[in-house]
Design a protein around this motif. Structure first.
Motif, PDB file in Angstrom:
ATOM      1  N   ASN A  66       0.805  -1.620  -0.207  1.00  0.00           N
ATOM      2  CA  ASN A  66       0.210  -0.360   0.025  1.00  0.00           C
ATOM      3  C   ASN A  66       0.973   1.340   0.204  1.00  0.00           C
ATOM      4  O   ASN A  66       0.788   2.102  -0.849  1.00  0.00           O
ATOM      5  CB  ASN A  66      -1.264   0.211   1.068  1.00  0.00           C
ATOM      6  N   ARG A  69       2.813   1.758  -3.064  1.00  0.00           N
ATOM      7  CA  ARG A  69       1.635   2.050  -4.517  1.00  0.00           C
ATOM      8  C   ARG A  69       0.899   3.443  -4.166  1.00  0.00           C
ATOM      9  O   ARG A  69       0.798   4.562  -4.823  1.00  0.00           O
ATOM     10  CB  ARG A  69       0.419   1.597  -4.520  1.00  0.00           C
ATOM     11  N   LYS A 132      -7.578  -1.087   2.041  1.00  0.00           N
ATOM     12  CA  LYS A 132      -6.816  -1.687   1.321  1.00  0.00           C
ATOM     13  C   LYS A 132      -6.288  -0.843   0.260  1.00  0.00           C
ATOM     14  O   LYS A 132      -7.835   0.117  -0.561  1.00  0.00           O
ATOM     15  CB  LYS A 132      -7.251  -3.035   0.198  1.00  0.00           C
ATOM     16  N   VAL A 134      -7.118   0.057  -3.571  1.00  0.00           N
ATOM     17  CA  VAL A 134      -8.253   0.059  -4.765  1.00  0.00           C
ATOM     18  C   VAL A 134      -8.310   0.478  -6.026  1.00  0.00           C
ATOM     19  O   VAL A 134      -8.666  -0.323  -6.818  1.00  0.00           O
ATOM     20  CB  VAL A 134      -8.212  -0.875  -4.321  1.00  0.00           C
ATOM     21  N   PHE A 135      -7.991   1.570  -5.798  1.00  0.00           N
ATOM     22  CA  PHE A 135      -8.179   2.993  -6.926  1.00  0.00           C
ATOM     23  C   PHE A 135      -8.000   4.521  -6.821  1.00  0.00           C
ATOM     24  O   PHE A 135      -7.940   4.570  -5.879  1.00  0.00           O
ATOM     25  CB  PHE A 135     -10.186   2.933  -7.262  1.00  0.00           C
ATOM     26  N   ARG A 136      -7.588   4.966  -8.144  1.00  0.00           N
ATOM     27  CA  ARG A 136      -6.854   6.469  -7.654  1.00  0.00           C
ATOM     28  C   ARG A 136      -7.551   7.182  -9.049  1.00  0.00           C
ATOM     29  O   ARG A 136      -7.299   6.683 -10.028  1.00  0.00           O
ATOM     30  CB  ARG A 136      -5.294   6.275  -7.557  1.00  0.00           C
ATOM     31  N   ARG A 150      -7.899   8.759  -3.234  1.00  0.00           N
ATOM     32  CA  ARG A 150      -7.326   7.349  -3.497  1.00  0.00           C
ATOM     33  C   ARG A 150      -8.582   6.578  -3.496  1.00  0.00           C
ATOM     34  O   ARG A 150      -8.730   7.240  -1.793  1.00  0.00           O
ATOM     35  CB  ARG A 150      -6.232   7.440  -2.712  1.00  0.00           C
ATOM     36  N   GLU A 199     -15.270  -2.765  -9.718  1.00  0.00           N
ATOM     37  CA  GLU A 199     -13.225  -2.736  -9.592  1.00  0.00           C
ATOM     38  C   GLU A 199     -14.232  -3.479  -7.863  1.00  0.00           C
ATOM     39  O   GLU A 199     -13.663  -4.764  -7.942  1.00  0.00           O
ATOM     40  CB  GLU A 199     -12.942  -1.770  -9.328  1.00  0.00           C
ATOM     41  N   HIS A 209      -4.151  -8.314  -1.311  1.00  0.00           N
ATOM     42  CA  HIS A 209      -3.858  -7.038  -2.320  1.00  0.00           C
ATOM     43  C   HIS A 209      -3.990  -7.532  -3.762  1.00  0.00           C
ATOM     44  O   HIS A 209      -3.636  -8.139  -4.004  1.00  0.00           O
ATOM     45  CB  HIS A 209      -2.775  -6.240  -1.605  1.00  0.00           C
ATOM     46  N   VAL A 213      -3.479  -1.136  -9.137  1.00  0.00           N
ATOM     47  CA  VAL A 213      -4.597   0.061  -8.744  1.00  0.00           C
ATOM     48  C   VAL A 213      -4.444   0.322  -9.465  1.00  0.00           C
ATOM     49  O   VAL A 213      -3.372   1.415 -10.535  1.00  0.00           O
ATOM     50  CB  VAL A 213      -3.574   0.293  -7.223  1.00  0.00           C
ATOM     51  N   ARG A 227      -1.818   2.367 -14.327  1.00  0.00           N
ATOM     52  CA  ARG A 227      -1.621   1.010 -13.096  1.00  0.00           C
ATOM     53  C   ARG A 227      -0.711   1.251 -12.229  1.00  0.00           C
ATOM     54  O   ARG A 227       0.381   1.947 -12.970  1.00  0.00           O
ATOM     55  CB  ARG A 227      -2.077  -0.263 -13.545  1.00  0.00           C
TER      56      ARG A 227
END
Length: 240
Positions: A66, A69, A132, A134-136, A150, A199, A209, A213, A227
């Motif tokens: 985490n 990323r 976790k 998972v997306f941005r 985020r 998602e 995880h 992402v 990504r």
């Protein structure tokens, strides 16, 4: 060509998932009709990072992947402490907008900042271990407000207390409710929320995880989908 000068603020959003294995539901609320950003839309709890979020002690740290990323592909003006601040902001916004606590019973090592006083009075330290990344997504140009958001996924089992008790929530979101994942996209949602829901559906039975992402990088020139790996991508990652 005009260039959008609207400042982009770092932000964190929390997707709380319950009953993952049976009838999965996510926690959502409706923004007010007079809100400057996404009025009337159903959204996940979340908001911009505040200054106090950079100095909040975490009872449990985020996982290494985490952290890696979150540190990847940062905007030049972004603070180097943004990773910890984003986790803190996610937990604070969840508390403020829903009254739910993602934390561990423990005393604070020092007095909290103003933004954290109410949370600290519950006797908890923020618990980041269950979140976790998972997306941005960055808000496209031309909007009244822009965020580098985020999205964090957390299981409702990680929360402390009664997950159906919203009595301590602020009035920023109305109609707080657990929405069946199968019905969520029938609500009035922002486009990016629909994408994130898809998602989440794809990750329902995923352990650990995500492999990568997704990142919607909306710049002044064009929208770009990339990504985040948390490491240099290999040829296999890039289809080579």
């Amino acid at each position: 060509m005009s260039i959008d000068k609207t400042a982009i603020r770092d932000a964190a959003t929390v997707i709380v998932l319950r009953d993952r294995e049976t009838t999965p539901q996510v926690l959502m609320g409706q923004r007010g009709s007079k809100a400057a950003f996404m009025p009337n839309k159903f959204v996940f709890p979340g908001g911009a990072v505040d200054k106090d979020d950079h100095h909040v002690p975490l009872a449990t740290p985020p996982s290494d992947i985490n952290a890696l990323r979150l540190a990847e592909d940062l905007r030049p003006e972004t603070s180097p402490t943004i990773g910890t601040a984003l986790f803190a902001a996610a937990i604070r916004e969840l508390w403020e907008e829903t009254g739910l606590i993602l934390g561990t019973k423990a005393p604070w090592p020092e007095a909290p900042g103003t933004d954290w006083e109410a949370y600290a009075n519950t006797g908890h330290l923020p618990h980041a271990g269950g979140l976790k990344f998972v997306f941005r997504a960055i808000t496209p140009p031309g909007r009244p407000r822009r965020f580098d958001a985020r999205f964090f996924l957390v299981d409702a089992a990680d929360l402390s207390g009664d997950i159906d008790d919203f009595s301590r929530a602020s009035d920023e979101l109305s109609h707080l409710q657990w929405v069946p994942l199968s019905e969520a996209r029938s609500y009035d949602l922002p486009f990016i929320t629909e994408v994130v829901l898809a998602e989440v559906e794809g990750r329902l039975h995923e352990k650990g995880h995500p492999a990568t992402v997704p990142f919607f990088r909306n710049t002044d020139e064009a929208g770009l989908f990339t990504r985040l790996y948390g490491r240099p991508p290999t040829k296999a990652d890039l289809g080579g």
